[in-house]
Write a protein that holds these residues in place. Structure first.
Motif, PDB file in Angstrom:
ATOM      1  N   MET A   1      39.734  -8.633 -35.353  1.00 20.04           N
ATOM      2  CA  MET A   1      38.935  -7.528 -35.030  1.00 20.04           C
ATOM      3  C   MET A   1      40.330  -6.388 -34.551  1.00 20.04           C
ATOM      4  O   MET A   1      41.180  -6.830 -33.913  1.00 20.04           O
ATOM      5  CB  MET A   1      38.275  -7.973 -33.720  1.00 20.04           C
ATOM      6  CG  MET A   1      38.016  -6.615 -32.990  1.00 20.04           C
ATOM      7  SD  MET A   1      36.341  -6.090 -32.686  1.00 20.04           S
ATOM      8  CE  MET A   1      35.190  -6.859 -33.727  1.00 20.04           C
ATOM      9  N   ILE A   2      40.037  -5.378 -34.898  1.00 23.52           N
ATOM     10  CA  ILE A   2      40.991  -4.352 -34.602  1.00 23.52           C
ATOM     11  C   ILE A   2      40.072  -3.296 -33.551  1.00 23.52           C
ATOM     12  O   ILE A   2      38.898  -3.118 -33.672  1.00 23.52           O
ATOM     13  CB  ILE A   2      41.014  -3.226 -35.856  1.00 23.52           C
ATOM     14  CG1 ILE A   2      42.004  -4.040 -37.123  1.00 23.52           C
ATOM     15  CG2 ILE A   2      42.087  -2.031 -35.686  1.00 23.52           C
ATOM     16  CD1 ILE A   2      41.849  -3.394 -38.393  1.00 23.52           C
ATOM     17  N   PHE A  49      37.647   2.933 -30.875  1.00 25.69           N
ATOM     18  CA  PHE A  49      37.118   2.446 -32.195  1.00 25.69           C
ATOM     19  C   PHE A  49      37.301   0.995 -32.162  1.00 25.69           C
ATOM     20  O   PHE A  49      38.208   0.387 -31.712  1.00 25.69           O
ATOM     21  CB  PHE A  49      37.660   3.210 -33.362  1.00 25.69           C
ATOM     22  CG  PHE A  49      39.161   3.194 -33.454  1.00 25.69           C
ATOM     23  CD1 PHE A  49      39.868   1.942 -34.124  1.00 25.69           C
ATOM     24  CD2 PHE A  49      40.080   4.225 -32.888  1.00 25.69           C
ATOM     25  CE1 PHE A  49      41.346   1.912 -34.055  1.00 25.69           C
ATOM     26  CE2 PHE A  49      41.410   4.115 -33.060  1.00 25.69           C
ATOM     27  CZ  PHE A  49      42.033   2.703 -33.731  1.00 25.69           C
ATOM     28  N   GLU A  50      36.618   0.294 -33.300  1.00 26.70           N
ATOM     29  CA  GLU A  50      36.622  -0.976 -33.753  1.00 26.70           C
ATOM     30  C   GLU A  50      36.515  -1.136 -35.049  1.00 26.70           C
ATOM     31  O   GLU A  50      35.627  -0.193 -35.792  1.00 26.70           O
ATOM     32  CB  GLU A  50      35.941  -1.882 -32.687  1.00 26.70           C
ATOM     33  CG  GLU A  50      34.447  -1.675 -32.676  1.00 26.70           C
ATOM     34  CD  GLU A  50      33.669  -2.824 -32.081  1.00 26.70           C
ATOM     35  OE1 GLU A  50      34.029  -2.978 -31.102  1.00 26.70           O
ATOM     36  OE2 GLU A  50      32.551  -2.802 -32.360  1.00 26.70           O
ATOM     37  N   SER A  51      37.004  -2.271 -35.521  1.00 29.89           N
ATOM     38  CA  SER A  51      36.640  -2.839 -37.189  1.00 29.89           C
ATOM     39  C   SER A  51      36.688  -4.233 -37.089  1.00 29.89           C
ATOM     40  O   SER A  51      37.539  -4.748 -36.406  1.00 29.89           O
ATOM     41  CB  SER A  51      37.635  -2.066 -37.959  1.00 29.89           C
ATOM     42  OG  SER A  51      37.449  -2.711 -39.092  1.00 29.89           O
ATOM     43  N   ASP A  52      35.822  -4.771 -38.179  1.00 27.66           N
ATOM     44  CA  ASP A  52      36.078  -6.241 -38.175  1.00 27.66           C
ATOM     45  C   ASP A  52      36.843  -6.520 -39.358  1.00 27.66           C
ATOM     46  O   ASP A  52      37.322  -7.929 -39.812  1.00 27.66           O
ATOM     47  CB  ASP A  52      34.733  -6.933 -38.586  1.00 27.66           C
ATOM     48  CG  ASP A  52      33.396  -6.480 -37.464  1.00 27.66           C
ATOM     49  OD1 ASP A  52      34.122  -6.844 -36.259  1.00 27.66           O
ATOM     50  OD2 ASP A  52      32.527  -6.408 -37.584  1.00 27.66           O
ATOM     51  N   ALA A  53      37.513  -5.177 -39.891  1.00 28.72           N
ATOM     52  CA  ALA A  53      38.384  -5.640 -41.114  1.00 28.72           C
ATOM     53  C   ALA A  53      39.797  -6.587 -40.811  1.00 28.72           C
ATOM     54  O   ALA A  53      40.156  -6.503 -39.586  1.00 28.72           O
ATOM     55  CB  ALA A  53      38.978  -4.292 -41.461  1.00 28.72           C
ATOM     56  N   GLU A  54      40.160  -7.436 -41.497  1.00 31.68           N
ATOM     57  CA  GLU A  54      41.361  -8.243 -41.462  1.00 31.68           C
ATOM     58  C   GLU A  54      42.557  -7.328 -41.843  1.00 31.68           C
ATOM     59  O   GLU A  54      43.776  -7.648 -41.290  1.00 31.68           O
ATOM     60  CB  GLU A  54      41.151  -9.513 -42.281  1.00 31.68           C
ATOM     61  CG  GLU A  54      40.167 -10.327 -41.834  1.00 31.68           C
ATOM     62  CD  GLU A  54      39.821 -11.566 -42.392  1.00 31.68           C
ATOM     63  OE1 GLU A  54      40.952 -12.070 -42.907  1.00 31.68           O
ATOM     64  OE2 GLU A  54      38.883 -12.364 -42.556  1.00 31.68           O
ATOM     65  N   ASP A  55      42.527  -6.517 -42.604  1.00 29.47           N
ATOM     66  CA  ASP A  55      43.660  -5.826 -43.342  1.00 29.47           C
ATOM     67  C   ASP A  55      43.554  -4.541 -42.605  1.00 29.47           C
ATOM     68  O   ASP A  55      42.965  -3.425 -42.738  1.00 29.47           O
ATOM     69  CB  ASP A  55      43.790  -5.426 -44.510  1.00 29.47           C
ATOM     70  CG  ASP A  55      44.770  -4.775 -45.081  1.00 29.47           C
ATOM     71  OD1 ASP A  55      45.748  -4.351 -44.454  1.00 29.47           O
ATOM     72  OD2 ASP A  55      44.804  -4.347 -46.346  1.00 29.47           O
ATOM     73  N   ASP A  56      44.506  -4.058 -41.582  1.00 32.82           N
ATOM     74  CA  ASP A  56      44.610  -2.691 -40.908  1.00 32.82           C
ATOM     75  C   ASP A  56      45.416  -1.661 -41.606  1.00 32.82           C
ATOM     76  O   ASP A  56      45.716  -0.659 -41.255  1.00 32.82           O
ATOM     77  CB  ASP A  56      45.106  -3.026 -39.408  1.00 32.82           C
ATOM     78  CG  ASP A  56      46.680  -3.204 -39.423  1.00 32.82           C
ATOM     79  OD1 ASP A  56      46.836  -4.408 -39.728  1.00 32.82           O
ATOM     80  OD2 ASP A  56      47.502  -2.321 -38.929  1.00 32.82           O
ATOM     81  N   ARG A  78      45.026  -2.651 -31.262  1.00 32.83           N
ATOM     82  CA  ARG A  78      45.195  -3.951 -31.441  1.00 32.83           C
ATOM     83  C   ARG A  78      44.605  -4.668 -32.797  1.00 32.83           C
ATOM     84  O   ARG A  78      43.489  -4.343 -32.962  1.00 32.83           O
ATOM     85  CB  ARG A  78      44.974  -4.705 -30.243  1.00 32.83           C
ATOM     86  CG  ARG A  78      45.589  -4.527 -28.832  1.00 32.83           C
ATOM     87  CD  ARG A  78      44.946  -5.084 -27.791  1.00 32.83           C
ATOM     88  NE  ARG A  78      45.778  -6.362 -27.791  1.00 32.83           N
ATOM     89  CZ  ARG A  78      47.343  -6.824 -27.579  1.00 32.83           C
ATOM     90  NH1 ARG A  78      47.853  -5.550 -26.959  1.00 32.83           N
ATOM     91  NH2 ARG A  78      47.610  -7.826 -27.565  1.00 32.83           N
ATOM     92  N   VAL A  79      45.474  -5.634 -33.252  1.00 35.73           N
ATOM     93  CA  VAL A  79      44.950  -6.482 -34.265  1.00 35.73           C
ATOM     94  C   VAL A  79      44.795  -7.931 -33.840  1.00 35.73           C
ATOM     95  O   VAL A  79      45.799  -8.460 -33.573  1.00 35.73           O
ATOM     96  CB  VAL A  79      45.752  -6.533 -35.558  1.00 35.73           C
ATOM     97  CG1 VAL A  79      45.130  -7.342 -36.545  1.00 35.73           C
ATOM     98  CG2 VAL A  79      46.128  -4.693 -35.893  1.00 35.73           C
ATOM     99  N   GLY A  80      43.532  -8.350 -33.599  1.00 35.75           N
ATOM    100  CA  GLY A  80      43.369  -9.618 -32.699  1.00 35.75           C
ATOM    101  C   GLY A  80      44.084  -9.486 -31.316  1.00 35.75           C
ATOM    102  O   GLY A  80      44.031  -8.564 -30.761  1.00 35.75           O
TER     103      GLY A  80
END
Length: 124
Positions: A1-2, A49-56, A78-80
């Protein structure tokens, strides 16, 4: 999660951030007239904001292109649980933890582009 935020006023005129899967979770207007410096406006629009993307990488690139080079602006996210990403106009810094030397590089760059020191206090 981002998860992260960007200040609306930090985007250069005409900039468009349009990324699939990026969700705005909260918008806050803040009066920071007591701490804003230089060309920074006294009232800021904070977009969380947030995103479920794995690639930021697309987000980092889009922010680096959209952020104003004037006024000492950045966005961070943050990424994870492990990685912090700090993006300035044209520059992206990634680090893991407060003792990572890459964090100091991000802070030094922030100072060099005019970010007030008290605004470089990311919670790691």
């Amino acid at each position: 999660m981002i998860t992260g935020c960007v200040i609306g006023e930090s985007l250069k005129s005409g900039a468009v951030l349009e990324l699939t899967g990026l969700r705005v979770c909260r918008v806050t207007r803040m009066d920071l007239s007591a701490t804003a410096r230089g060309s920074q406006p006294p009232v800021w629009t904070v977009l969380e904001f947030e995103s479920d993307a794995e690639d930021d990488a697309p987000l980092a690139e889009a922010l680096a292109d959209a952020l104003s080079a004037e006024g000492g602006w950045y966005a961070d996210y943050r990424v994870g649980d492990e990685e912090r990403v700090v993006v300035f106009s044209g520059r992206v810094f990634r680090y893991s933890g407060a003792d990572d030397p890459r964090r100091a590089e991000a802070v030094a760059h922030g100072v060099s582009v005019g970010v007030p020191a008290h605004q470089l206090d990311w919670k790691d």
